[in-house]
Design a protein around this motif. Structure first.
Motif, mmCIF file in Angstrom:
data_model
loop_
_atom_site.group_PDB
_atom_site.id
_atom_site.type_symbol
_atom_site.label_atom_id
_atom_site.label_comp_id
_atom_site.label_asym_id
_atom_site.label_seq_id
_atom_site.Cartn_x
_atom_site.Cartn_y
_atom_site.Cartn_z
ATOM 1 N N PRO A 71 0.709 -1.227 -0.079
ATOM 2 C CA PRO A 71 0.259 -0.309 0.045
ATOM 3 C C PRO A 71 0.905 1.277 -0.084
ATOM 4 O O PRO A 71 1.955 1.237 0.262
ATOM 5 C CB PRO A 71 -0.693 -0.006 1.282
ATOM 6 C CG PRO A 71 0.083 -1.193 2.245
ATOM 7 C CD PRO A 71 0.775 -1.989 1.259
ATOM 8 N N PRO A 72 0.170 2.413 -0.474
ATOM 9 C CA PRO A 72 0.890 3.482 -0.392
ATOM 10 C C PRO A 72 1.759 4.143 1.032
ATOM 11 O O PRO A 72 2.788 4.644 1.052
ATOM 12 C CB PRO A 72 0.102 4.633 -0.707
ATOM 13 C CG PRO A 72 -1.067 3.856 -1.440
ATOM 14 C CD PRO A 72 -1.068 2.743 -0.768
ATOM 15 N N VAL A 73 1.033 3.609 1.941
ATOM 16 C CA VAL A 73 1.841 3.953 3.463
ATOM 17 C C VAL A 73 1.832 2.591 4.212
ATOM 18 O O VAL A 73 0.932 1.870 4.217
ATOM 19 C CB VAL A 73 1.008 5.037 4.176
ATOM 20 C CG1 VAL A 73 1.288 5.353 5.447
ATOM 21 C CG2 VAL A 73 0.538 6.396 3.174
ATOM 22 N N GLY A 74 2.922 2.485 4.721
ATOM 23 C CA GLY A 74 3.415 1.423 5.595
ATOM 24 C C GLY A 74 4.444 1.540 6.499
ATOM 25 O O GLY A 74 4.857 2.629 6.588
ATOM 26 N N LEU A 75 4.630 0.514 7.239
ATOM 27 C CA LEU A 75 5.632 0.650 8.288
ATOM 28 C C LEU A 75 6.809 -0.339 7.810
ATOM 29 O O LEU A 75 6.673 -1.863 7.991
ATOM 30 C CB LEU A 75 5.078 0.168 9.872
ATOM 31 C CG LEU A 75 4.320 1.402 10.240
ATOM 32 C CD1 LEU A 75 3.821 0.740 11.773
ATOM 33 C CD2 LEU A 75 5.159 2.557 10.477
ATOM 34 N N ALA A 76 8.104 0.226 7.361
ATOM 35 C CA ALA A 76 9.041 -0.603 7.164
ATOM 36 C C ALA A 76 10.036 -1.145 8.322
ATOM 37 O O ALA A 76 10.297 -0.305 9.043
ATOM 38 C CB ALA A 76 10.125 -0.097 5.982
ATOM 39 N N CYS A 77 10.194 -2.452 8.622
ATOM 40 C CA CYS A 77 10.891 -3.003 9.813
ATOM 41 C C CYS A 77 12.399 -2.967 9.200
ATOM 42 O O CYS A 77 12.820 -3.750 8.483
ATOM 43 C CB CYS A 77 10.383 -4.370 9.980
ATOM 44 S SG CYS A 77 11.009 -4.948 11.467
ATOM 45 N N ALA A 78 13.221 -2.231 10.157
ATOM 46 C CA ALA A 78 14.861 -2.235 9.926
ATOM 47 C C ALA A 78 15.372 -3.811 10.852
ATOM 48 O O ALA A 78 14.569 -4.455 11.767
ATOM 49 C CB ALA A 78 15.141 -1.037 10.530
ATOM 50 N N PRO A 79 16.496 -4.201 10.403
ATOM 51 C CA PRO A 79 16.924 -5.201 10.905
ATOM 52 C C PRO A 79 17.084 -5.127 12.697
ATOM 53 O O PRO A 79 16.983 -6.371 13.126
ATOM 54 C CB PRO A 79 18.430 -5.255 10.448
ATOM 55 C CG PRO A 79 18.340 -4.483 9.268
ATOM 56 C CD PRO A 79 17.415 -3.519 9.344
ATOM 57 N N ASP A 80 17.188 -4.020 13.197
ATOM 58 C CA ASP A 80 17.156 -4.002 14.546
ATOM 59 C C ASP A 80 15.789 -4.053 15.155
ATOM 60 O O ASP A 80 15.400 -3.584 16.246
ATOM 61 C CB ASP A 80 17.681 -2.651 15.058
ATOM 62 C CG ASP A 80 17.102 -1.186 14.716
ATOM 63 O OD1 ASP A 80 16.160 -1.647 13.752
ATOM 64 O OD2 ASP A 80 17.824 -0.216 15.022
ATOM 65 N N ASP A 81 14.733 -4.314 14.273
ATOM 66 C CA ASP A 81 13.327 -4.400 14.685
ATOM 67 C C ASP A 81 12.756 -2.984 14.795
ATOM 68 O O ASP A 81 11.543 -3.115 15.362
ATOM 69 C CB ASP A 81 12.954 -5.220 15.897
ATOM 70 C CG ASP A 81 13.402 -6.752 15.481
ATOM 71 O OD1 ASP A 81 13.152 -7.132 14.345
ATOM 72 O OD2 ASP A 81 13.737 -7.408 16.672
#
Length: 386
Positions: free
Chosen positions: A41-51
């Protein structure tokens, strides 16, 4: 049509995830054929390697959004079953676009072939349903089940845009889809602690079920089962997988401290348990049925172990630098910390086996976890419905 920049990004993503899981040529071709950006979707939450997570917004920063889409990143697409909008505040993740390396690994373990009938549990964004449709070809048939009507509606639009037409069902994936059974493959994109027997029952003899087994003690595990002609499924844990739990199997909230707990000490550093290998996590979960939660505040580290069926029974163990004994705070009568420690040292006595030496049997009356062979059962759970 895929613009050249996206083609390059797909190539870069596939190269990156190959270092995590060397996937098959067929899976690689499917990832090329099904552009991931059509399902995020156009807006989301991307998870980094450190969570940690950050908001990605295609309208505000399209290049940042596209970079996240074509990295090996889980992107949260729903919070609190839709009650909390993405970016509007904190919430619990309840739907996502899974990390491509995990998607590729599960597809390889599933090994769908052209012409296969596939049951896909948890449509989510529709990405894996599209990949399965591509892998099974024109002669195949993919049925994808999603419990959340809003998620299902968005997935249907994504799939139509991408030109894929699996059969979509809004319903409880724990029940499978008996009217479209039998299936050659069952692909699961939500975590389970108990494997619903309906999936075994609806799979042909020789068929394969791949699911994230998530007892939620430390690391979680991919599970690959093969169904036999007598309606039993046997399998092992080929690697890592951790997904959001199936709604009917979400952990109950554990009780807050009512002040009636008792204190003791342990010589076992809680970090010994927390940072043990995946085989230890699997063994402890199988033997005890407990789950674990951890938190760190500077040099202080705390681990909770919780009875999944009676969340009023739990223990918190605290590490502080310089201490030789560690404080245990126990609520309830069940000695959950002692059980955890005993299970850990049982695993040590077995020779510290890795997760690949453990397996599972699923029958109509329940499931068993075993070490090396099905007759060496270390834990069992009676079947009690979905």
């Amino acid at each position: 049509m895929i613009v050249p920049d996206v083609t390059r990004r797909i190539d870069d993503m596939i190269a990156a995830i190959s270092t995590v899981h060397p996937h098959s040529a067929r899976t690689r071709a499917a990832l090329h054929a099904v552009p991931r950006h059509l399902f995020v979707p156009p807006v989301g939450l991307a998870c980094a390697p450190d969570d940690t997570e950050r908001v990605i917004n295609r309208g505000l920063d399209p290049d940042d959004w596209l970079q996240a889409v074509y990295s090996d990143t889980t992107i949260t697409t729903q919070l609190d079953d839709g009650a909390t909008p993405i970016g509007a505040g904190e919430g619990s993740a309840t739907s996502s676009a899974s990390a491509p390396s995990t998607v590729a690994a599960l597809l390889d373990w599933l090994a769908p072939e052209p012409g296969h009938r596939v049951l896909d549990i948890g449509t989510g964004t529709g990405f894996t349903a599209a990949l399965l449709t591509h892998l099974t070809g024109d002669a195949g048939e993919v049925t994808s089940v999603e419990i959340d009507p809003a998620v299902a509606e968005r997935a249907a639009k994504n799939l139509a845009t991408a030109g894929h037409e699996p059969h979509l069902v809004v319903g409880d994936g724990a029940l499978g889809c008996p009217e479209r059974a039998p299936f050659d493959r069952v692909h699961v994109t939500c975590g389970v602690r108990r494997v619903p027997y309906a999936w075994v029952e609806q799979t042909r003899p020789g068929g394969v079920i791949v699911a994230p087994y998530c007892p939620n003690f430390g690391l979680n595990h991919a599970l690959r089962l093969v169904v036999t002609s007598d309606g039993t499924a046997y399998g092992r844990f080929p690697g890592f997988a951790s997904y959001m739990m199936m709604r009917s199997q979400r952990a109950a909230p554990w009780h807050s401290d009512n002040g009636n707990g008792h204190r003791s000490t342990t010589r076992v550093d809680p970090r010994t348990i927390r940072f043990a290998p995946a085989g230890a996590d699997l063994a402890i979960a199988a033997v005890t049925g407990l789950r674990a939660v951890t938190a760190q505040d500077g040099d202080q580290y705390r681990m909770w172990v919780i009875d999944q069926e009676m969340p009023s029974q739990w223990a918190a163990v605290t590490y502080r630098p310089g201490e030789e004994e560690y404080e245990v705070y126990q609520l309830g009568d069940r000695p959950v910390w002692e059980e955890t420690v005993d299970a850990y040292f049982r695993w040590v006595a077995w020779g510290e086996p890795g997760r690949d030496r453990f397996g599972m049997t699923v029958r109509p009356d329940g499931q068993e976890i075993w070490l090396d062979t099905p007759d060496q059962v270390i834990g069992s759970e009676p079947y009690s419905g979905p």
